[in-house]
Scaffold this motif. Structure first.
Motif, PDB file in Angstrom:
ATOM      1  N   SER A 182      15.389   5.559  -4.370  1.00 51.55           N
ATOM      2  CA  SER A 182      15.769   5.051  -2.877  1.00 51.55           C
ATOM      3  C   SER A 182      14.738   4.951  -1.866  1.00 51.55           C
ATOM      4  O   SER A 182      14.476   4.113  -1.228  1.00 51.55           O
ATOM      5  N   ARG A 183      13.872   5.908  -2.101  1.00 52.11           N
ATOM      6  CA  ARG A 183      12.825   6.097  -0.914  1.00 52.11           C
ATOM      7  C   ARG A 183      11.680   4.877  -1.386  1.00 52.11           C
ATOM      8  O   ARG A 183      11.292   4.497  -0.322  1.00 52.11           O
ATOM      9  N   ILE A 184      11.363   4.947  -2.788  1.00 48.59           N
ATOM     10  CA  ILE A 184      10.489   3.782  -2.840  1.00 48.59           C
ATOM     11  C   ILE A 184      11.021   2.355  -2.629  1.00 48.59           C
ATOM     12  O   ILE A 184      10.201   1.557  -2.545  1.00 48.59           O
ATOM     13  N   ILE A 185      12.088   2.089  -3.067  1.00 52.45           N
ATOM     14  CA  ILE A 185      12.609   0.832  -3.127  1.00 52.45           C
ATOM     15  C   ILE A 185      13.374   0.582  -1.770  1.00 52.45           C
ATOM     16  O   ILE A 185      12.936  -0.468  -1.006  1.00 52.45           O
ATOM     17  N   ALA A 186      14.602   1.220  -1.390  1.00 43.57           N
ATOM     18  CA  ALA A 186      15.386   0.530  -0.306  1.00 43.57           C
ATOM     19  C   ALA A 186      14.659   1.051   1.112  1.00 43.57           C
ATOM     20  O   ALA A 186      14.515   0.301   2.031  1.00 43.57           O
ATOM     21  N   ASP A 187      14.052   2.287   1.163  1.00 46.94           N
ATOM     22  CA  ASP A 187      13.601   2.845   2.238  1.00 46.94           C
ATOM     23  C   ASP A 187      12.151   1.959   2.653  1.00 46.94           C
ATOM     24  O   ASP A 187      11.849   1.565   4.006  1.00 46.94           O
ATOM     25  N   VAL A 188      11.351   1.467   1.642  1.00 43.45           N
ATOM     26  CA  VAL A 188      10.112   0.902   2.025  1.00 43.45           C
ATOM     27  C   VAL A 188      10.621  -0.580   2.509  1.00 43.45           C
ATOM     28  O   VAL A 188       9.958  -1.230   3.202  1.00 43.45           O
ATOM     29  N   ASP A 189      11.801  -1.215   1.772  1.00 45.61           N
ATOM     30  CA  ASP A 189      12.042  -2.525   2.096  1.00 45.61           C
ATOM     31  C   ASP A 189      12.576  -2.388   3.836  1.00 45.61           C
ATOM     32  O   ASP A 189      11.983  -3.540   4.562  1.00 45.61           O
ATOM     33  N   GLN A 190      13.233  -1.262   4.208  1.00 46.75           N
ATOM     34  CA  GLN A 190      13.452  -1.250   5.531  1.00 46.75           C
ATOM     35  C   GLN A 190      12.239  -1.001   6.253  1.00 46.75           C
ATOM     36  O   GLN A 190      12.156  -1.610   7.596  1.00 46.75           O
ATOM     37  N   ILE A 191      11.267  -0.404   5.936  1.00 43.84           N
ATOM     38  CA  ILE A 191       9.684  -0.325   6.763  1.00 43.84           C
ATOM     39  C   ILE A 191       9.371  -1.685   6.850  1.00 43.84           C
ATOM     40  O   ILE A 191       8.826  -2.133   7.904  1.00 43.84           O
ATOM     41  N   THR A 245      21.839   9.842   3.752  1.00 46.28           N
ATOM     42  CA  THR A 245      23.336   9.607   2.925  1.00 46.28           C
ATOM     43  C   THR A 245      22.971   8.409   2.158  1.00 46.28           C
ATOM     44  O   THR A 245      23.606   8.383   0.851  1.00 46.28           O
ATOM     45  N   ARG A 246      22.265   7.585   2.276  1.00 43.39           N
ATOM     46  CA  ARG A 246      21.828   6.373   1.439  1.00 43.39           C
ATOM     47  C   ARG A 246      21.136   6.830   0.088  1.00 43.39           C
ATOM     48  O   ARG A 246      21.586   6.476  -0.842  1.00 43.39           O
ATOM     49  N   GLY A 247      20.195   7.603   0.440  1.00 47.50           N
ATOM     50  CA  GLY A 247      19.627   8.242  -0.771  1.00 47.50           C
ATOM     51  C   GLY A 247      20.492   8.995  -1.762  1.00 47.50           C
ATOM     52  O   GLY A 247      20.590   8.917  -2.890  1.00 47.50           O
ATOM     53  N   GLN A 248      21.646   9.763  -1.085  1.00 45.21           N
ATOM     54  CA  GLN A 248      22.344  10.680  -1.826  1.00 45.21           C
ATOM     55  C   GLN A 248      23.400   9.473  -2.740  1.00 45.21           C
ATOM     56  O   GLN A 248      23.682   9.977  -3.762  1.00 45.21           O
ATOM     57  N   GLN A 249      23.537   8.467  -2.070  1.00 43.86           N
ATOM     58  CA  GLN A 249      24.423   7.452  -2.781  1.00 43.86           C
ATOM     59  C   GLN A 249      23.997   6.855  -3.785  1.00 43.86           C
ATOM     60  O   GLN A 249      24.398   6.531  -5.135  1.00 43.86           O
ATOM     61  N   THR A 250      22.544   6.455  -3.730  1.00 51.08           N
ATOM     62  CA  THR A 250      21.680   5.918  -4.866  1.00 51.08           C
ATOM     63  C   THR A 250      21.767   6.841  -5.948  1.00 51.08           C
ATOM     64  O   THR A 250      21.800   6.244  -7.336  1.00 51.08           O
ATOM     65  N   ALA A 251      21.334   8.182  -5.736  1.00 50.57           N
ATOM     66  CA  ALA A 251      21.356   9.105  -6.853  1.00 50.57           C
ATOM     67  C   ALA A 251      22.753   9.025  -7.571  1.00 50.57           C
ATOM     68  O   ALA A 251      22.653   9.467  -8.659  1.00 50.57           O
ATOM     69  N   LEU A 252      23.724   9.166  -6.645  1.00 52.52           N
ATOM     70  CA  LEU A 252      25.082   9.074  -7.463  1.00 52.52           C
ATOM     71  C   LEU A 252      25.273   8.112  -8.226  1.00 52.52           C
ATOM     72  O   LEU A 252      25.744   8.083  -9.495  1.00 52.52           O
ATOM     73  N   ILE A 253      25.090   6.757  -7.744  1.00 51.95           N
ATOM     74  CA  ILE A 253      25.314   5.552  -8.425  1.00 51.95           C
ATOM     75  C   ILE A 253      24.513   5.599  -9.945  1.00 51.95           C
ATOM     76  O   ILE A 253      24.893   5.409 -11.028  1.00 51.95           O
ATOM     77  N   GLU A 254      23.142   6.226  -9.813  1.00 49.20           N
ATOM     78  CA  GLU A 254      22.215   6.115 -10.759  1.00 49.20           C
ATOM     79  C   GLU A 254      22.988   7.254 -11.934  1.00 49.20           C
ATOM     80  O   GLU A 254      22.920   6.944 -13.305  1.00 49.20           O
ATOM     81  N   GLU A 255      23.250   8.246 -11.437  1.00 43.90           N
ATOM     82  CA  GLU A 255      23.934   9.334 -12.269  1.00 43.90           C
ATOM     83  C   GLU A 255      25.160   8.848 -12.982  1.00 43.90           C
ATOM     84  O   GLU A 255      25.072   9.020 -14.188  1.00 43.90           O
ATOM     85  N   ASP A 293       0.833  -1.084  -0.177  1.00 44.81           N
ATOM     86  CA  ASP A 293       0.095   0.109  -0.203  1.00 44.81           C
ATOM     87  C   ASP A 293       0.763   1.181   0.077  1.00 44.81           C
ATOM     88  O   ASP A 293       0.583   2.086  -0.758  1.00 44.81           O
ATOM     89  N   ILE A 294       1.969   1.035   0.844  1.00 43.55           N
ATOM     90  CA  ILE A 294       2.687   2.486   0.814  1.00 43.55           C
ATOM     91  C   ILE A 294       3.277   2.694  -0.379  1.00 43.55           C
ATOM     92  O   ILE A 294       3.513   3.824  -0.932  1.00 43.55           O
ATOM     93  N   ARG A 295       3.982   1.627  -1.342  1.00 49.66           N
ATOM     94  CA  ARG A 295       4.696   1.682  -2.568  1.00 49.66           C
ATOM     95  C   ARG A 295       3.399   2.149  -3.288  1.00 49.66           C
ATOM     96  O   ARG A 295       3.997   3.008  -4.444  1.00 49.66           O
ATOM     97  N   GLN A 296       2.455   1.775  -3.579  1.00 50.95           N
ATOM     98  CA  GLN A 296       1.340   2.268  -4.495  1.00 50.95           C
ATOM     99  C   GLN A 296       0.862   3.650  -4.170  1.00 50.95           C
ATOM    100  O   GLN A 296       0.683   4.450  -5.086  1.00 50.95           O
ATOM    101  N   LYS A 297       0.908   4.025  -2.931  1.00 47.91           N
ATOM    102  CA  LYS A 297       0.578   5.513  -2.772  1.00 47.91           C
ATOM    103  C   LYS A 297       1.757   6.465  -3.203  1.00 47.91           C
ATOM    104  O   LYS A 297       1.697   7.640  -3.673  1.00 47.91           O
TER     105      LYS A 297
END
Length: 581
Positions: A116-125, A189-199, A89-93
């Motif tokens: 990162s918010r939708i994948i990694a952070d929701v996995d942690q939740i 910081t993990r969000g920044q890391q994901t952004a840099l990797i994708e970039e 439900d969180i991911r769909q929202k």
């Protein structure tokens, strides 16, 4: 946590069953020590052991353990469903909110951080919820039931345990408050890391071409070091909770044993009763130990939840907000238009103190072909964004067929425009799905006719499965992707067109053919063409020459050349370059 619990309210029945099973499991487990105490009291002295009674008690213990295990197993299945459905439900929202957010938000946040918010952070939740359900439900019931059984055995010993309990809470709270801040920094910081990797992965060719590998590695190393520092600090703080609370709990256990021994000597308690109290003291403290042992996951989950809910709470566009509620979007329907466009006194800036579009005025009659030219950053594409209401002007009016675009729904406005951009975008799907993106009900005959008009049918029919060929990010060349994007518009034939460097990725010969197709498509349609190659807009009805967000010249091609102004300089410098080539 309140937000997560509100999401759980959709699954009240499962939640109730989980709590009920937790209660059953715990009560059965807690009754076992009573039976063991009774069994111990049947051993009075040598030769005075009631084996029949002990056998009956042990049989009852076995049945209770089996029933408790079955309840725990079913509760685990329910908790898994609760956790994964809530995360779903969180991911769909979150993904729905991304579709609703204005471009301003998406422009200001890196796509890697959002992913990162939708994948990694929701996995942690998810991990936190699983542990939370397993420990919290059983823990609360265990604490309440244990106190009840302990009071039934000895009031003084139970009061001693209750008196010392807050010490364990205070220690855990002190450590947890420090670890949460570290977890919050870690997730950011993990969000920044994901952004840099994708970039870096997305632009790997540019990185290699410009020898940026070492600097890219340096940037990654710095973010990685920060992540390591915050992760280590968060884990260190949270790891202190378990040994600290266990020390206090062991102290409580020892005091219960000492107090119980004095009560036995005073004849107020049996040996079996003391064994029951010691068992309950351990059971009573176990939930605190269990919860403190998963503080790391719970704190991490809450820090991640804060980031995800921050995304979900963003204010959506009015159109998206209305559609999400199942309502019709605010504003009247623009309907079918003739294509009369009027911009008067339009001003806009991305940053409040840095004006970009200034006092923009334009009257476009139906069927006019308007070209926007000028140096990079002069506001050409921004003007297009304002027409489409990707951004709203700070002041001034934009009218289509006499109706303000701010009084009509965004959906009906955008439905009347066909748009081909310099940046191509294709979804992972078949060629047919990509062409019919704006008209899913289109027949194959219509799609093929549009492809022939856009001169994309030649390469489409050579693909392994023609229109059914499945496309991925690297299936086609840049020019082929552009041709498919042009075919989309050819299929729709909207009353107004926007072409923003639409032929930038196409070879010169194909560009000439496409230009002819566009000429046919633009006939009788109001068109806005952003072009750097001025040879492609010589037949425009009106050319707007922009510089620093203002229109500095306007007129037809020949008129502007005769003026000998900025446009003339641009054209002749470009013409000279083409001659040299």
């Amino acid at each position: 946590m309140k937000r997560v619990l509100r999401l759980l309210s959709s699954y009240r029945i499962l939640l109730f069953l989980s709590i009920l099973l937790a209660g059953i499991s715990v009560l059965l487990q807690l009754y076992v020590p009573v039976l063991f105490g009774d069994a111990i009291d049947q051993i009075i002295a040598q030769g005075r052991v009631d084996f029949a009674a002990i056998t009956r008690l042990l049989a009852r213990i076995l049945i209770l353990v089996l029933l408790s295990s079955a309840a725990t197993w079913v509760m685990g299945i329910i908790n898994n469903k609760l956790a994964y459905w809530t995360v779903q439900d969180i991911r769909q929202k979150a993904i729905r909110k991304i579709q609703q957010l204005p471009l301003a938000y998406l422009d200001q946040h890196s796509s890697g951080d959002i992913v990162s918010r939708i994948i990694a952070d929701v996995d942690q939740i998810s991990d936190g919820l699983l542990l939370g359900f397993s420990q919290l439900f059983t823990g609360i019931v265990t604490i309440a039931a244990t106190l009840f059984f302990m009071f039934s055995k000895s009031v003084p010993v139970t009061l001693l345990v209750l008196l010392l309990t807050p010490v364990s809470f205070l220690v855990a709270k002190f450590i947890a408050s420090h670890s949460y801040q570290m977890f919050k920094r870690m997730t950011d910081t993990r969000g920044q890391q994901t952004a840099l990797i994708e970039e870096m992965v997305g632009g790997v060719k540019v990185v290699k071409a410009f020898g940026y590998e070492k600097r890219a590695s340096g940037r990654f190393a710095k973010i990685n070091a920060d992540l390591q520092k915050y992760s280590q600090a968060a884990t260190f703080y949270s790891s202190l909770t378990n040994p600290a609370t266990r020390f206090i709990n062991s102290l409580i256990y020892a005091l219960v044993a000492l107090a119980g021994a004095f009560l036995i000597m005073a004849g107020q308690l049996t040996v079996g009763g003391l064994s029951v109290l010691l068992n309950y003291a351990n059971q009573y403290m176990k939930p605190f130990n269990d919860i403190s042992s998963v503080v790391t996951e719970l704190q991490n989950a809450m820090a991640c939840a804060a980031r995800v809910f921050a995304l979900i709470d963003q204010e959506p566009e009015a159109m998206a907000a209305s559609l999400e509620k199942g309502q019709k979007e605010l504003g009247e329907d623009l309907g079918s238009v003739k294509g009369e466009v009027d911009l008067h006194g339009v001003n806009f800036s991305y940053v409040p103190d840095k004006p970009l579009i200034q006092d923009f005025n334009l009257e476009a009659k139906p069927g006019m072909r308007i070209a926007l030219v000028g140096p990079t950053g002069c506001g050409k594409t921004t003007t297009i964004n304002l027409l489409m209401r990707f951004y709203d002007a700070a002041s001034g009016s934009i009218m289509i067929d006499g109706k303000s675009i701010y009084e009509v729904s965004r959906h009906s406005l955008r439905r009347n425009f066909g748009m081909v951009l310099q940046d191509t975008w294709l979804e992972e799907g078949t060629v047919r799905e990509n062409i019919a993106f704006g008209k899913p009900e289109a027949t194959d005959e219509e799609i093929i006719a549009a492809a022939k008009e856009a001169h994309s049918w030649g390469f489409i029919r050579r693909l392994p499965e023609g229109l059914d060929t499945y496309l991925t990010a690297d299936s086609l060349s840049g020019g082929q992707k552009q041709l498919l994007c042009i075919t989309r518009v050819m299929l729709l034939k909207p009353p107004m067109l926007i072409l923003d460097e639409a032929t930038s990725s196409i070879d010169t010969r194909t560009e000439m053919l496409i230009q002819q197709a566009f000429d046919r498509l633009m006939a009788g349609r109001t068109s806005f063409v952003v072009a750097h190659r001025l040879s492609t807009i010589v037949n425009a009805d009106l050319i707007l020459v922009m510089k620093n967000g203002r229109i500095i010249e306007r007129g037809r091609h020949q008129e502007l050349l005769e003026k000998g102004g900025f446009y003339s300089q641009l054209y002749h410098s470009q013409f000279a370059q083409e001659e040299m080539l």
